[in-house]
Motif scaffolding. Structure first.
Motif, PDB file in Angstrom:
ATOM      1  N   TYR A 114      54.296  26.163  18.579  1.00 58.46           N
ATOM      2  CA  TYR A 114      54.857  26.990  19.743  1.00 58.46           C
ATOM      3  C   TYR A 114      53.565  27.109  20.885  1.00 58.46           C
ATOM      4  O   TYR A 114      54.108  27.698  22.045  1.00 58.46           O
ATOM      5  CB  TYR A 114      55.575  28.103  19.292  1.00 58.46           C
ATOM      6  CG  TYR A 114      56.545  27.758  18.258  1.00 58.46           C
ATOM      7  CD1 TYR A 114      57.824  27.226  18.551  1.00 58.46           C
ATOM      8  CD2 TYR A 114      56.198  28.048  16.944  1.00 58.46           C
ATOM      9  CE1 TYR A 114      58.675  26.787  17.637  1.00 58.46           C
ATOM     10  CE2 TYR A 114      57.360  27.832  15.984  1.00 58.46           C
ATOM     11  CZ  TYR A 114      58.540  27.532  16.345  1.00 58.46           C
ATOM     12  OH  TYR A 114      59.367  26.938  15.201  1.00 58.46           O
ATOM     13  N   SER A 138      50.502  22.743  23.953  1.00 57.86           N
ATOM     14  CA  SER A 138      51.089  22.461  25.238  1.00 57.86           C
ATOM     15  C   SER A 138      51.864  20.886  25.384  1.00 57.86           C
ATOM     16  O   SER A 138      52.614  20.651  26.079  1.00 57.86           O
ATOM     17  CB  SER A 138      50.228  22.287  26.594  1.00 57.86           C
ATOM     18  OG  SER A 138      49.118  21.474  26.099  1.00 57.86           O
ATOM     19  N   ASN A 139      51.373  19.990  24.272  1.00 55.53           N
ATOM     20  CA  ASN A 139      52.000  18.717  24.104  1.00 55.53           C
ATOM     21  C   ASN A 139      53.116  18.556  23.029  1.00 55.53           C
ATOM     22  O   ASN A 139      53.600  17.546  22.757  1.00 55.53           O
ATOM     23  CB  ASN A 139      50.826  17.874  23.708  1.00 55.53           C
ATOM     24  CG  ASN A 139      49.434  17.753  24.728  1.00 55.53           C
ATOM     25  OD1 ASN A 139      49.668  17.750  25.923  1.00 55.53           O
ATOM     26  ND2 ASN A 139      48.423  17.621  23.959  1.00 55.53           N
ATOM     27  N   TRP A 149      58.388  21.563  21.787  1.00 60.61           N
ATOM     28  CA  TRP A 149      58.666  23.234  22.314  1.00 60.61           C
ATOM     29  C   TRP A 149      58.409  23.046  23.874  1.00 60.61           C
ATOM     30  O   TRP A 149      59.225  23.753  24.338  1.00 60.61           O
ATOM     31  CB  TRP A 149      58.093  23.911  21.323  1.00 60.61           C
ATOM     32  CG  TRP A 149      58.604  25.379  21.657  1.00 60.61           C
ATOM     33  CD1 TRP A 149      57.727  26.262  22.139  1.00 60.61           C
ATOM     34  CD2 TRP A 149      59.743  26.068  21.550  1.00 60.61           C
ATOM     35  NE1 TRP A 149      58.115  27.468  22.365  1.00 60.61           N
ATOM     36  CE2 TRP A 149      59.459  27.246  22.181  1.00 60.61           C
ATOM     37  CE3 TRP A 149      60.961  25.854  21.143  1.00 60.61           C
ATOM     38  CZ2 TRP A 149      60.418  28.276  22.198  1.00 60.61           C
ATOM     39  CZ3 TRP A 149      62.005  26.762  21.342  1.00 60.61           C
ATOM     40  CH2 TRP A 149      61.646  28.055  21.799  1.00 60.61           C
ATOM     41  N   SER A 150      57.153  23.088  24.117  1.00 56.77           N
ATOM     42  CA  SER A 150      56.588  23.277  25.264  1.00 56.77           C
ATOM     43  C   SER A 150      57.333  22.451  26.385  1.00 56.77           C
ATOM     44  O   SER A 150      57.750  23.022  27.601  1.00 56.77           O
ATOM     45  CB  SER A 150      55.157  22.892  25.350  1.00 56.77           C
ATOM     46  OG  SER A 150      54.481  23.813  24.582  1.00 56.77           O
ATOM     47  N   THR A 151      57.617  21.315  26.064  1.00 61.40           N
ATOM     48  CA  THR A 151      58.553  20.349  26.822  1.00 61.40           C
ATOM     49  C   THR A 151      59.984  20.940  27.275  1.00 61.40           C
ATOM     50  O   THR A 151      60.312  20.924  28.348  1.00 61.40           O
ATOM     51  CB  THR A 151      58.601  19.012  26.602  1.00 61.40           C
ATOM     52  OG1 THR A 151      57.189  18.427  26.338  1.00 61.40           O
ATOM     53  CG2 THR A 151      59.391  18.146  27.383  1.00 61.40           C
ATOM     54  N   VAL A 157      60.759  24.098  26.779  1.00 60.95           N
ATOM     55  CA  VAL A 157      60.772  25.621  27.499  1.00 60.95           C
ATOM     56  C   VAL A 157      60.707  25.232  29.099  1.00 60.95           C
ATOM     57  O   VAL A 157      61.349  25.763  29.937  1.00 60.95           O
ATOM     58  CB  VAL A 157      59.438  26.235  26.930  1.00 60.95           C
ATOM     59  CG1 VAL A 157      59.493  27.504  28.118  1.00 60.95           C
ATOM     60  CG2 VAL A 157      59.861  26.840  25.611  1.00 60.95           C
ATOM     61  N   LYS A 158      59.899  24.114  29.439  1.00 65.10           N
ATOM     62  CA  LYS A 158      59.848  23.714  30.745  1.00 65.10           C
ATOM     63  C   LYS A 158      60.978  23.038  31.196  1.00 65.10           C
ATOM     64  O   LYS A 158      61.096  23.503  32.416  1.00 65.10           O
ATOM     65  CB  LYS A 158      58.517  22.712  30.680  1.00 65.10           C
ATOM     66  CG  LYS A 158      58.210  22.235  32.044  1.00 65.10           C
ATOM     67  CD  LYS A 158      57.098  21.377  32.283  1.00 65.10           C
ATOM     68  CE  LYS A 158      56.892  20.911  33.764  1.00 65.10           C
ATOM     69  NZ  LYS A 158      55.526  20.067  33.713  1.00 65.10           N
ATOM     70  N   ASP A 159      61.708  22.404  30.557  1.00 63.30           N
ATOM     71  CA  ASP A 159      62.736  21.604  31.104  1.00 63.30           C
ATOM     72  C   ASP A 159      63.995  22.463  31.280  1.00 63.30           C
ATOM     73  O   ASP A 159      64.687  22.380  32.320  1.00 63.30           O
ATOM     74  CB  ASP A 159      63.326  20.399  30.400  1.00 63.30           C
ATOM     75  CG  ASP A 159      62.093  19.396  30.298  1.00 63.30           C
ATOM     76  OD1 ASP A 159      61.444  19.328  31.306  1.00 63.30           O
ATOM     77  OD2 ASP A 159      62.206  18.403  29.550  1.00 63.30           O
ATOM     78  N   LYS A 194      63.864  25.862  31.769  1.00 62.28           N
ATOM     79  CA  LYS A 194      63.003  26.820  32.517  1.00 62.28           C
ATOM     80  C   LYS A 194      63.556  28.087  31.779  1.00 62.28           C
ATOM     81  O   LYS A 194      63.938  29.241  32.323  1.00 62.28           O
ATOM     82  CB  LYS A 194      63.717  26.866  33.787  1.00 62.28           C
ATOM     83  CG  LYS A 194      63.345  25.717  34.708  1.00 62.28           C
ATOM     84  CD  LYS A 194      63.983  25.556  35.958  1.00 62.28           C
ATOM     85  CE  LYS A 194      63.849  24.378  36.719  1.00 62.28           C
ATOM     86  NZ  LYS A 194      64.306  24.219  38.163  1.00 62.28           N
ATOM     87  N   ASP A 254      62.644  31.684  30.202  1.00 66.26           N
ATOM     88  CA  ASP A 254      61.546  32.959  30.614  1.00 66.26           C
ATOM     89  C   ASP A 254      61.203  33.469  29.491  1.00 66.26           C
ATOM     90  O   ASP A 254      61.490  32.895  28.338  1.00 66.26           O
ATOM     91  CB  ASP A 254      62.053  34.002  31.519  1.00 66.26           C
ATOM     92  CG  ASP A 254      63.377  34.713  30.763  1.00 66.26           C
ATOM     93  OD1 ASP A 254      63.543  34.690  29.565  1.00 66.26           O
ATOM     94  OD2 ASP A 254      64.493  34.728  31.517  1.00 66.26           O
ATOM     95  N   ASP A 255      60.025  34.121  29.472  1.00 70.02           N
ATOM     96  CA  ASP A 255      59.423  34.874  28.494  1.00 70.02           C
ATOM     97  C   ASP A 255      60.239  35.611  27.215  1.00 70.02           C
ATOM     98  O   ASP A 255      60.294  35.544  26.031  1.00 70.02           O
ATOM     99  CB  ASP A 255      58.175  35.776  28.858  1.00 70.02           C
ATOM    100  CG  ASP A 255      57.021  35.033  29.543  1.00 70.02           C
ATOM    101  OD1 ASP A 255      56.983  33.772  29.162  1.00 70.02           O
ATOM    102  OD2 ASP A 255      56.386  35.735  30.284  1.00 70.02           O
TER     103      ASP A 255
END
Length: 297
Positions: free
Chosen positions: A183, A186-187, A190-192, A194-196, A198, A200-201
């Motif tokens: 988690y 960045s690769n 999960w990171s992808t 979260v970004k797609d 959007k 929030d925390d």
């Protein structure tokens, strides 16, 4: 001293001599005269035709074997689809016979088969003929027959497929089953995600708070599926044992007697109906109810 004078034929050639001809110990034998060109072509053509015929027969055998295998596969697929259709019809309320959990059409076919069995007895059919008929009847309609076992396998398979998680559930279970570094990488997927999406925390925190609960639920589902597999094995083993015992019992009497017993059961359904209660886990049966009139005709 006489001088040696060689002899010649009229054409001027010397007569043959095994020594001078070189015919010593099989040496210097003349080669056979080659066949004419047309004969060689004919032989080559025959050999090519034979080779073509061999390959043609081989291809025919391979096609015949492939078609035979395809027929067997399609028959098996058709049989499974028929079982699934029966199950679906039962779910839709179209199979309402209640006689051995059969649908109306199947029960009609079974009764027709029983009727034919009675006709064979009247016509004094041979023991071998009745034996073959009883064998086919058992495989189709007995509770330990091949047909019933196949239906059970389909039901369990459908139940297993129904219990399997959907794509969304599979993805959520997988996403929340990793270690901490998954988690924070960045690769990672999960990171992808979260970004797609959007996220929030707060949403990320809420998601990750369910990791333990989903892990427990995932283990619970695996336990259920494992239990279903054990149930399937137990059912199949039980049916094998029942089949072995029932065949041992029925083999104590002749095929004709087996057919007569089958007809006797059909003629005494009032009594047999009461026995159904014995197989309901919560049912209580009054022994007096089992004293139903017996058809002795």
């Amino acid at each position: 001293m006489d001088t040696f004078e060689p002899m010649f034929y009229e054409n001027g050639e010397a007569p043959g001599n095994s020594f001078f001809d070189g015919d010593i110990a099989g040496e210097f034998k003349p080669e056979p005269a080659p066949a004419n060109e047309d004969e060689q072509k004919r032989l080559q053509r025959l050999e090519r035709n034979r080779e073509i015929a061999r390959k043609c027969r081989k291809r025919k055998r391979e096609r015949a074997n492939a078609l035979h295998d395809e027929v067997i596969r399609l028959r098996e697929t058709n049989r499974k689809l028929e079982h699934q259709l029966k199950i679906c019809q039962s779910k839709l309320g179209q199979a309402t016979s209640g006689r051995g959990n059969r649908g109306k059409d199947e029960e009609t076919r079974r009764l027709d088969e029983v009727k034919r069995m009675g006709e064979m007895l009247k016509q004094r059919a041979s023991e071998d003929e009745i034996k073959e008929r009883m064998k086919a009847y058992t495989e189709l309609y007995a509770d330990y027959g091949e047909e019933r076992l196949n239906v059970i396998k389909i039901l369990i398979s459908q139940l297993e497929q129904t219990l399997m998680p959907t794509q969304i559930s599979k993805m959520l279970l997988w996403l929340l089953s990793h270690e901490e570094n998954f988690y924070t990488d960045s690769n990672a997927i999960w990171s992808t995600l979260v970004k797609d999406l959007k996220l929030d925390d707060r949403q990320v925190k809420e998601f990750l708070s369910h990791r333990k609960k989903l892990g427990t639920q995932n283990n619970g589902m695996k336990k259920v599926l494992k239990g279903l597999k054990l149930l399937s094995d137990d059912v199949e083993e039980n049916m094998k044992k029942r089949r072995k015992e029932m065949e041992h019992i029925t083999n104590l009497i002749s095929p004709t007697q087996q057919a007569k017993f089958l007809l006797w059961i059909e003629e005494n359904q009032a009594c047999i109906h009461l026995l159904d209660k014995l197989w309901k886990p919560s049912a209580k049966v009054d022994p007096k109810e089992l004293k139903a009139p017996i058809n002795t005709k």
